[in-house]
Design a protein around this motif. Structure first.
Motif, PDB file in Angstrom:
ATOM      1  N   MET B  58       0.841  -1.198   0.000  1.00 38.85           N
ATOM      2  CA  MET B  58       0.000   0.000   0.000  1.00 38.85           C
ATOM      3  C   MET B  58       0.880   1.254   0.000  1.00 38.85           C
ATOM      4  N   VAL B 100     -11.777  -1.998   6.713  1.00 39.57           N
ATOM      5  CA  VAL B 100     -12.098  -1.270   5.479  1.00 39.57           C
ATOM      6  C   VAL B 100     -10.815  -0.923   4.727  1.00 39.57           C
ATOM      7  N   ALA B 101      -9.818  -0.405   5.477  1.00 44.44           N
ATOM      8  CA  ALA B 101      -8.568   0.012   4.820  1.00 44.44           C
ATOM      9  C   ALA B 101      -7.856  -1.181   4.198  1.00 44.44           C
ATOM     10  N   THR B 104      -9.245  -2.605   0.844  1.00 48.33           N
ATOM     11  CA  THR B 104      -8.879  -1.924  -0.411  1.00 48.33           C
ATOM     12  C   THR B 104      -7.575  -2.471  -0.993  1.00 48.33           C
ATOM     13  N   ALA B 105      -6.819  -3.222  -0.182  1.00 48.25           N
ATOM     14  CA  ALA B 105      -5.521  -3.731  -0.659  1.00 48.25           C
ATOM     15  C   ALA B 105      -5.618  -5.158  -1.174  1.00 48.25           C
ATOM     16  N   GLY B 107      -7.155  -6.099  -3.964  1.00 47.59           N
ATOM     17  CA  GLY B 107      -7.368  -6.158  -5.410  1.00 47.59           C
ATOM     18  C   GLY B 107      -6.275  -6.947  -6.129  1.00 47.59           C
ATOM     19  N   ASN B 110      -2.582  -5.730  -6.617  1.00 45.96           N
ATOM     20  CA  ASN B 110      -1.609  -5.653  -5.522  1.00 45.96           C
ATOM     21  C   ASN B 110      -0.840  -6.965  -5.413  1.00 45.96           C
ATOM     22  N   ARG B 113      -1.016  -8.892  -2.123  1.00 42.66           N
ATOM     23  CA  ARG B 113      -2.368  -9.044  -1.582  1.00 42.66           C
ATOM     24  C   ARG B 113      -2.474 -10.217  -0.616  1.00 42.66           C
TER      25      ARG B 113
END
Ligand SMILES: [Zn+2]
Ligand SMILES: [Zn+2]
Lengths: 391, 230
Positions: B58, B100-101, B104-105, B107, B110, B113
C-alpha cells in the motif's frame, strides 16, 4: 495477619503480612473488630491520589480492642479498651491540636518533608492514605498500630454496637463538620451534592442543625431513597436539571448553603460536557480533579452563601469560575475532618438515639472478600452504599 | 516471599508475606492486555509506517497508517484507564476502520495481496477478541436488578425532627437574634467555638437543650411544606 494491600490501580489484594509491633512509647496495637471502605478509598483505588506505593495497607475507618500499649500511654488507654480510631492522627499537644484543628496536626505526618513541599505546610498523618500524609498502614487489617494512641482514639460506650460507633472514625464527623461549616440558620436551604455515605451523614447533620429544607442531589435511585428517608427533597440529576430544580425549590434565589460531598471524581456523562473535558485533561495529566460539582455550586448558590467541601480534592483543578464566586460573595469552607473536635458531642447524640449511623450500612463481608467489595462498591452494584468488613 | 513492595516499607511497618487474589476481575485483566497491544501496534504504525505499507503493498498510505497509529495509542490509553469499557468499544470501531482500509488492498493489482489478506485475518481475529472483551466487561460491571429502596433507613429519631435542631456546641445558643451573618464574620466574642476553645470546654459538657427548644420554635414557625419528620 491478613490485610487489604494496594498493589496498583484497581488492584487491591487480601495479603498475608507481618503483624504490627509497638514502635514508639505512644503506640498502641488494636485487634480490629470492624472496619469500613470509604468513598475516598475509591480515589486511591483509581490511583488519583499521588504518592501511593505498592504494599500500602488500605483503610482509615477502623475500630477494635486494645491488645498492647506502649510505655508512654500513661493510663489513657489500657488492654481491653474498645476504641474507634479517628482517621486523622493527632498528637494532642501541638499548636494546631490545641486549637482543635486536628486534621492539620503539625507533628503526626512522618513524611512532613514531602507534605511541606507539596502543600506548603504539612497536614496531619492519616491512616492508609498515601505517603503525602505519612504513609501509615491502614486499618483494613486484622491488627492496627495506632501512633500517638493516647490522643488518637475515641472510647466507645458499651451500650453502642460496632455498627453504631464505627462511623465516628470518619463519615459521621465528616458529614457533621460539612454541615457545621455552613452555619445553618433556620431559614436556610441546604443542598447536598452526592448521596454517598458522607452525603447521607451531611443530610442528617443539616437536619439536626435545623435547616429549613435539605435538598439531596444524586443520580442513583437507591441513594436518593436513603436521602428521602431522612426527610430530604431529592433531585435525580439523570432525570431533571439540577440548576432549574434548585432555583424552583428556593423561589429563584438558590440554596444558601451548598455542600459538595462528591469531590474529585464527578460522574462523567455525555450530558455534562465539562466532565468529559476534565476526564480528558486528567488522562493527559494536565488536571488532577474533576470539579464539575464545584462549578455547578458556584453557579447556583445564593449570593453571600456558603460552599462547604467535605469531598476530597487531590491537586490542581481547571476552569473554576472564580469570577462568579468572587462577585457573588461566596464563603468557601473545606478541609479534612477535625474528627476529635466533634466526636464527644456525636457519641452522646448516638447514645441518646438522636442519630443511628448504622442506617448507611448496606453490605457486610469478611476481610478476604474485601477486594471484591472494592470492585462492587466502585460499580455501585447491588445498590451498595457502604461496606463494613469484619476481620 | 520477596516483594519489591517490601523495599519501600518504613521500619516496623507490616511487610508482605504472601499475596492474595487481585480485585481486578478477569475481563479487566484481559482488557488491559488489549490496551497494551493497542499501544504497541500504535507505536509501530506511528514510527515505522513505511515498513508496514511496503509489506502490505500500500505505498503512499503512510499518512493514513500514522493516523491509525495515533488512534490505536489513544484507544490503548483509554483501555488501560478506568474508562476501560469506552476504550474497548473504541477498539471495536477502530477494528472496523482497519478492515475497510485493508480490504482496499485485496485487489488483483496488488502483488502483496496475500500479505494484506493475512493482516485482514489477524484483524478479524482481534476484532472478535475485542467484541468478547467488551461483552464480558459489560457483564462483569453491570448494575443488575432493580435498585433497592432504602426508604426505611432514616437513621434519625422518629417524629421529633421538624426542622428543629441543636447546634454543635453550646455557643450556638448565644447567637444574637438579629445578626444572621455567618459566624466567621461575627465578632470574635459571639463566634461559635469552631477552631478554638474546644479543649478548654468539653463539647460533651455543653448543655444545648435550651437552644434546641429555641431552634425548634423558630423553625416550626416557618410552616414550610418541606418540613422534616414523620
Ligand atoms: Zn473516609
Ligand atoms: Zn498535633
Amino acid at each position: 495477619m491478613k490485610a487489604l494491600v494496594w498493589h496498583g490501580k484497581e488492584d487491591i489484594r487480601c495479603d498475608s503480612v507481618t503483624d504490627p509491633t509497638i514502635q514508639d512509647p505512644r503506640d498502641a496495637i488494636i485487634k480490629v473488630t470492624s472496619c469500613a471502605i470509604c468513598g475516598s478509598d475509591l480515589h486511591l483505588f483509581h490511583n488519583l491520589v499521588p504518592a501511593m506505593l505498592p504494599g500500602d495497607i488500605m483503610g482509615h475507618e477502623t475500630m477494635g480492642e486494645v491488645v498492647e500499649v506502649g510505655s508512654g500511654i500513661n493510663g489513657s488507654l489500657k488492654k481491653g479498651d474498645r476504641i474507634v480510631i479517628p482517621f486523622t492522627i493527632t498528637c494532642g499537644e501541638c499548636d494546631q491540636c490545641r486549637r482543635g484543628n486536628f486534621s492539620v496536626c503539625e507533628r503526626t505526618n512522618r513524611r512532613k518533608d514531602l507534605a511541606d513541599k507539596v502543600f506548603g505546610h504539612t497536614t496531619a498523618g492519616l491512616f492508609g492514605y498515601s505517603h503525602l500524609t505519612g504513609g501509615y498502614p491502614g486499618g483494613q487489617a486484622e491488627y492496627l498500630r495506632v501512633p500517638f494512641a493516647d490522643s488518637t482514639h475515641i472510647k466507645v460506650p458499651n451500650s453502642l454496637s460496632d455498627e453504631q460507633a464505627l462511623f465516628l472514625s470518619d463519615i459521621l464527623p465528616t458529614g457533621w463538620q460539612a454541615a457545621v461549616q455552613c452555619d445553618i440558620e433556620p431559614s436556610d436551604t441546604v443542598a447536598v451534592w452526592g448521596c454517598g455515605p458522607v452525603g447521607q451523614m451531611a443530610i442528617r447533620s443539616a437536619i439536626l442543625l435545623g435547616a429549613k429544607q435539605v435538598i439531596a442531589i444524586d443520580r442513583l435511585p437507591e441513594r436518593l431513597s436513603m436521602a428521602e428517608a431522612a426527610g430530604a427533597i431529592t433531585i435525580d440529576r439523570d432525570q431533571e436539571s439540577v440548576i432549574e430544580r434548585l432555583n424552583e425549590l428556593t423561589g429563584g434565589r438558590g440554596p444558601e448553603k451548598c455542600i459538595d460531598a462528591v469531590g474529585t471524581e464527578s460522574h462523567v456523562a455525555l450530558s455534562l460536557p465539562d466532565t468529559i473535558y476534565d476526564r480528558g485533561m486528567q488522562m493527559l495529566m494536565m488536571e488532577n480533579d474533576r470539579p464539575h460539582v464545584l462549578r455547578e455550586i458556584i453557579y447556583v448558590c445564593r449570593p453571600a452563601g456558603t460552599v462547604s467541601v467535605p469531598g476530597v480534592y487531590t491537586g490542581l483543578v481547571d476552569k473554576i469560575p472564580l469570577g462568579a464566586a468572587m462577585n457573588k460573595g461566596l464563603t468557601f469552607r473545606m478541609g479534612q475532618t477535625h474528627v476529635k473536635r466533634w466526636t464527644d458531642d456525636l457519641t452522646r447524640r448516638i447514645e441518646e438515639g438522636e442519630i443511628d449511623p448504622s442506617f448507611v450500612i448496606t453490605h457486610t463481608a469478611g476481610l478476604d472478600e474485601g477486594p471484591e467489595m472494592y470492585d462492587l462498591f466502585r460499580d455501585k452494584r447491588d445498590s451498595c452504599i457502604k461496606v463494613v468488613l469484619k476481620p | 516471599m520477596f516483594s519489591l513492595a517490601n523495599l519501600t516499607r518504613s521500619d516496623g511497618d507490616p511487610k508482605i508475606i504472601a499475596t492474595g487474589p487481585s480485585s481486578l476481575p478477569g475481563p479487566d485483566k484481559f482488557a488491559r492486555g488489549l490496551g497494551w497491544f493497542s499501544i504497541g501496534l500504535g507505536l509501530t504504525e506511528l514510527l515505522a509506517p513505511r515498513a508496514l505499507t511496503r509489506w502490505l503493498g500500500m505505498p503512499g498510505m503512510e499518512g493514513l497508517v500514522r493516523c491509525f497509529g495515533c488512534r490505536e495509542i489513544a484507544a490503548g490509553m483509554l483501555t488501560l484507564s478506568t474508562e476501560r469499557r469506552t476504550g474497548v468499544a473504541s477498539r471495536v470501531l477502530g477494528d472496523g476502520l482497519d478492515i475497510v482500509a485493508l480490504a482496499t488492498a485485496l485487489g488483483p493489482d496488488n502483488s502483496k495481496r496475500q500479505n494484506a489478506g493475512l493482516a485482514l485475518a489477524l484483524v478479524a481475529g482481534v476484532t472478535l477478541l475485542d467484541i468478547v472483551a467488551s461483552a464480558a466487561l459489560a457483564d462483569t460491571h453491570a448494575r443488575r436488578g432493580n435498585p433497592r429502596d432504602y426508604g426505611d433507613r432514616s437513621g434519625l429519631r422518629g417524629k421529633q425532627w421538624r426542622g428543629g435542631g441543636r447546634g454543635p456546641t453550646a455557643d450556638h445558643a448565644s447567637r444574637s437574634g438579629t445578626v444572621s451573618a455567618p459566624s466567621v464574620l461575627r465578632p470574635a466574642s459571639s463566634e461559635p467555638s469552631i477552631g478554638k476553645g474546644v479543649l478548654d470546654e468539653a463539647p460533651g459538657a455543653a448543655d444545648s437543650d435550651g437552644e434546641g427548644d429555641d431552634a425548634t420554635s423558630r423553625s416550626t414557625g416557618q410552616g414550610s411544606r418541606h418540613g422534616f419528620g414523620d
